[in-house]
Design an enzyme around this catalytic site. Structure first.
Site, PDB file in Angstrom:
ATOM      1  CE  LYS A 187       1.766   1.704   4.927  1.00 36.02           C
ATOM      2  NZ  LYS A 187       1.334   0.828   3.845  1.00 36.02           N
TER       3      LYS A 187
ATOM      4  CB  THR B  43      -0.909   0.016   1.242  1.00 31.37           C
ATOM      5  OG1 THR B  43      -1.652  -1.196   1.277  1.00 31.37           O
ATOM      6  CG2 THR B  43      -1.860   1.199   1.210  1.00 31.37           C
TER       7      THR B  43
ATOM      8  CE  LYS C  45      -5.034  -1.076   1.434  1.00 34.91           C
ATOM      9  NZ  LYS C  45      -5.492  -2.295   2.048  1.00 34.91           N
TER      10      LYS C  45
HETATM   11  N1  LIG Z   1      -1.223  -6.907   7.268  1.00 36.62           N
HETATM   12  C1  LIG Z   1      -2.379  -6.596   6.700  1.00 36.62           C
HETATM   13  O1  LIG Z   1      -3.454  -6.939   7.201  1.00 36.62           O
HETATM   14  C2  LIG Z   1      -2.396  -5.819   5.398  1.00 36.62           C
HETATM   15  C3  LIG Z   1      -3.603  -5.770   4.683  1.00 36.62           C
HETATM   16  C4  LIG Z   1      -3.621  -5.072   3.476  1.00 36.62           C
HETATM   17  C5  LIG Z   1      -2.479  -4.416   3.020  1.00 36.62           C
HETATM   18  N2  LIG Z   1      -1.339  -4.449   3.773  1.00 36.62           N
HETATM   19  C6  LIG Z   1      -0.154  -3.731   3.266  1.00 36.62           C
HETATM   20  O2  LIG Z   1       0.744  -4.711   2.750  1.00 36.62           O
HETATM   21  C7  LIG Z   1       2.104  -4.269   2.966  1.00 36.62           C
HETATM   22  C8  LIG Z   1       2.847  -5.336   3.772  1.00 36.62           C
HETATM   23  O3  LIG Z   1       2.153  -5.537   5.002  1.00 36.62           O
HETATM   24  P1  LIG Z   1       2.595  -6.717   6.006  1.00 36.62           P
HETATM   25  O4  LIG Z   1       1.520  -6.806   7.016  1.00 36.62           O
HETATM   26  O5  LIG Z   1       3.008  -7.925   5.239  1.00 36.62           O
HETATM   27  O6  LIG Z   1       3.884  -6.051   6.662  1.00 36.62           O
HETATM   28  P2  LIG Z   1       5.022  -6.763   7.540  1.00 36.62           P
HETATM   29  O7  LIG Z   1       4.543  -8.041   8.114  1.00 36.62           O
HETATM   30  O8  LIG Z   1       5.544  -5.720   8.455  1.00 36.62           O
HETATM   31  O9  LIG Z   1       6.141  -7.113   6.447  1.00 36.62           O
HETATM   32  C9  LIG Z   1       6.844  -6.107   5.765  1.00 36.62           C
HETATM   33  C10 LIG Z   1       7.810  -6.770   4.808  1.00 36.62           C
HETATM   34  O10 LIG Z   1       8.565  -5.770   4.133  1.00 36.62           O
HETATM   35  C11 LIG Z   1       9.965  -5.995   4.359  1.00 36.62           C
HETATM   36  N3  LIG Z   1      10.647  -4.701   4.391  1.00 36.62           N
HETATM   37  C12 LIG Z   1      10.244  -3.591   5.069  1.00 36.62           C
HETATM   38  N4  LIG Z   1      11.118  -2.589   4.855  1.00 36.62           N
HETATM   39  C13 LIG Z   1      12.060  -3.075   4.039  1.00 36.62           C
HETATM   40  C14 LIG Z   1      13.232  -2.514   3.441  1.00 36.62           C
HETATM   41  N5  LIG Z   1      13.573  -1.241   3.660  1.00 36.62           N
HETATM   42  N6  LIG Z   1      13.995  -3.308   2.663  1.00 36.62           N
HETATM   43  C15 LIG Z   1      13.638  -4.588   2.439  1.00 36.62           C
HETATM   44  N7  LIG Z   1      12.545  -5.174   2.959  1.00 36.62           N
HETATM   45  C16 LIG Z   1      11.770  -4.422   3.749  1.00 36.62           C
HETATM   46  C17 LIG Z   1      10.029  -6.720   5.664  1.00 36.62           C
HETATM   47  O11 LIG Z   1      11.255  -7.405   5.787  1.00 36.62           O
HETATM   48  P3  LIG Z   1      11.773  -7.932   7.241  1.00 36.62           P
HETATM   49  O12 LIG Z   1      11.151  -9.292   7.413  1.00 36.62           O
HETATM   50  O13 LIG Z   1      13.233  -7.953   7.118  1.00 36.62           O
HETATM   51  O14 LIG Z   1      11.282  -6.927   8.263  1.00 36.62           O
HETATM   52  C18 LIG Z   1       8.827  -7.679   5.506  1.00 36.62           C
HETATM   53  O15 LIG Z   1       9.144  -8.726   4.630  1.00 36.62           O
HETATM   54  C19 LIG Z   1       2.003  -2.911   3.671  1.00 36.62           C
HETATM   55  O16 LIG Z   1       2.090  -1.884   2.713  1.00 36.62           O
HETATM   56  C20 LIG Z   1       0.621  -2.946   4.307  1.00 36.62           C
HETATM   57  O17 LIG Z   1       0.096  -1.644   4.484  1.00 36.62           O
HETATM   58  C21 LIG Z   1      -1.268  -5.161   4.937  1.00 36.62           C
END
Ligand SMILES: NC(=O)c1ccc[n+]([C@@H]2O[C@H](COP(=O)([O-])OP(=O)(O)OC[C@H]3O[C@@H](n4cnc5c(N)ncnc54)[C@H](OP(=O)(O)O)[C@@H]3O)[C@@H](O)[C@H]2O)c1
Length: 292
Positions: free
Chosen positions: A240, A97, A172
Site C-alpha cells: 500500500k 500512512t 513518510k
Molecule cells: N504496524 C506498523 O509497524 C506500522 C508502522 C508505521 C506505520 N503504520 C501505519 O499505521 C496505520 C495503522 O497500522 P496498524 O499496524 O495499526 O494496522 P492494523 O493493526 O491493521 O489496524 C488497523 C486499524 O484500523 C481500523 N480500520 C481499518 N479499516 C477501517 C474502516 N474501514 N473503518 C473503521 N476502522 C477501520 C481497524 O479496525 P478493526 O480492529 O475493526 O480491524 C484497526 O483498528 C497504517 O496506515 C500503517 O501503514 C504501521
C-alpha cells in the site's frame, strides 16, 4: 483536563492511545471491532464510543490511525465520520500512512468546520508505539504543530514539523522508499553470505557495526536467517505504501526505479501467500528463486 478521541485501535493505535490516557488526557476511543475498544477501556480507563462522530464530539484533539485512504475517508468524511462533529478549534491528527492528496482533502473539510488538521504519519513500528519511541513527521500550520507537539511527545521520541499539510505524508513516502531498498539490500547480503559459505550471523554482526549497518540489519538479521517472518510491519501494508510512493512520483515526474522493482518483489511475496508476513520476507523470495 484535555479531552481527546482516538479512532483505530490497531497494532499502532492501541498503544498510542494508551500513552495519552496514561499521561492524564481524558480519552474516548472508537474501534470498528468493538471488542478491542472494550479491552482498551478495561486496560486504560476512559470511554468507548459507538461511532467516530460520537468519539470526536467535544474532543479538543481527535487522533486517527487506520489502514489506508479508503478507511480514513470512512471514519472521517462518510456517515458517522469524525469530521461531522468536530468542535470549532479542535484538531484532527491523522497518523495513518496515507496519500498527501487525502491530507489536503481532510484539511479542507476541517477548515469548513472551523477546525484544524495535521497529517502525522509515524515510523518505528509496533515496538516504537509501545515504547513511546516513534518518529512522527508532521504537516500542519505552525500554530497547530505548536499545540500538538507536547501531546505527541507522549509517544514520539522525534517529532518534526516538516511544513504545510501533506508534507508529513510526503516525508513518510521518502521513509518507505529508504526502507524498501535497505531491506532488499540486507536480504541480498545475507543470501550472498550464505552462498559464499560465510557464517551469516557473524557477518551480520560485523557489517552491522560498520558503514553497512542499518536498523533492519541489526534488528532483523537473526529472524531472517531463521526464516521467521511473523513479527513486524506486514507486506500488505508495504505494498500500500509503495503504491502511494509510486503514484506520487508519477505526479511529480520523478523517478524511483529501485522502489518500483522492489514493489514487484513484494507482489511476488504476496503471491507466495505472504501478505501478512513481515517486510523482511524479501529474503524468503530470494531463496526461493535460488532453489528454483
Ligand atoms: N504496524 C506498523 O509497524 C506500522 C508502522 C508505521 C506505520 N503504520 C501505519 O499505521 C496505520 C495503522 O497500522 P496498524 O499496524 O495499526 O494496522 P492494523 O493493526 O491493521 O489496524 C488497523 C486499524 O484500523 C481500523 N480500520 C481499518 N479499516 C477501517 C474502516 N474501514 N473503518 C473503521 N476502522 C477501520 C481497524 O479496525 P478493526 O480492529 O475493526 O480491524 C484497526 O483498528 C497504517 O496506515 C500503517 O501503514 C504501521
Amino acid at each position: 483536563m484535555t479531552t481527546a478521541a482516538f479512532i483505530g485501535l490497531g497494532n499502532m493505535g492501541y498503544p498510542m492511545a494508551g500513552h495519552l490516557a496514561r499521561a492524564g488526557l481524558e480519552v474516548t476511543v472508537y474501534n470498528r471491532t468493538r471488542d478491542k475498544a472494550d479491552r482498551w477501556v478495561e486496560e486504560f480507563g476512559g470511554r468507548a464510543a459507538l461511532t467516530p462522530a460520537l468519539a470526536a464530539r467535544d474532543a479538543e484533539f481527535v487522533f486517527v490511525c487506520v489502514g489506508n485512504d479508503r478507511d480514513l475517508r470512512q471514519v472521517t468524511l462518510e456517515d458517522n465520520g469524525a469530521v461531522h462533529t468536530l468542535a470549532r478549534d479542535a484538531v484532527l491528527v491523522d497518523h495513518t500512512t496515507a496519500s498527501a492528496t487525502m491530507a489536503e482533502t481532510l484539511d479542507a473539510a476541517c477548515r469548513e468546520k472551523g477546525a484544524c488538521f495535521m497529517d502525522a504519519p509515524v515510523s518505528g513500528g509496533q515496538q516504537g508505539a509501545e515504547n513511546g519511541q516513534l518518529s512522527i513527521m508532521c504537516g500542519a500550520e505552525p500554530v497547530t504543530f505548536e499545540r500538538l507537539s507536547p501531546v505527541l511527545a507522549h509517544y514520539g521520541k522525534t517529532v518534526v514539523h516538516m511544513g504545510a499539510v501533506g508534507q508529513g505524508q510526503l516525508t513518510k513516502m521518502a521513509n518507505q522508499i529508504c526502507v524498501a531498498s535497505v531491506i532488499e539490500g540486507v536480504a541480498e547480503a545475507l543470501s550472498f553470505a550464505r552462498d559464499a559459505g560465510l557464517d551469516a550471523e557473524k557477518a551480520a554482526r560485523v557489517i552491522g557495526a560498520g558503514a553497512g549497518g542499518s536498523w533492519q540489519l541489526i534488528n532483523r538479521h537473526a529472524t531472517m536467517l531463521a526464516d521467521q517472518y511473523d513479527h513486524g510491519f506486514a507486506v500488505d501494508w508495504m505494498r500500500k505504501d509503495l503504491d502511494i510512493c509510486l503514484a506520487e512520483a508519477t505526479r511529480l515526474g520523478t523517478s524511483l526505479p529501485a522502489t518500483a522493482l522492489i514493489n514487484e518483489f513484494y507482489k511476488e511475496v504476496q503471491s507466495m501467500g505472504g501478505g501478512r508476513w513481515d517486510t523482511s520476507s524479501l529474503l524468503r523470495r530470494l531463496r526461493r528463486h535460488r532453489d528454483d
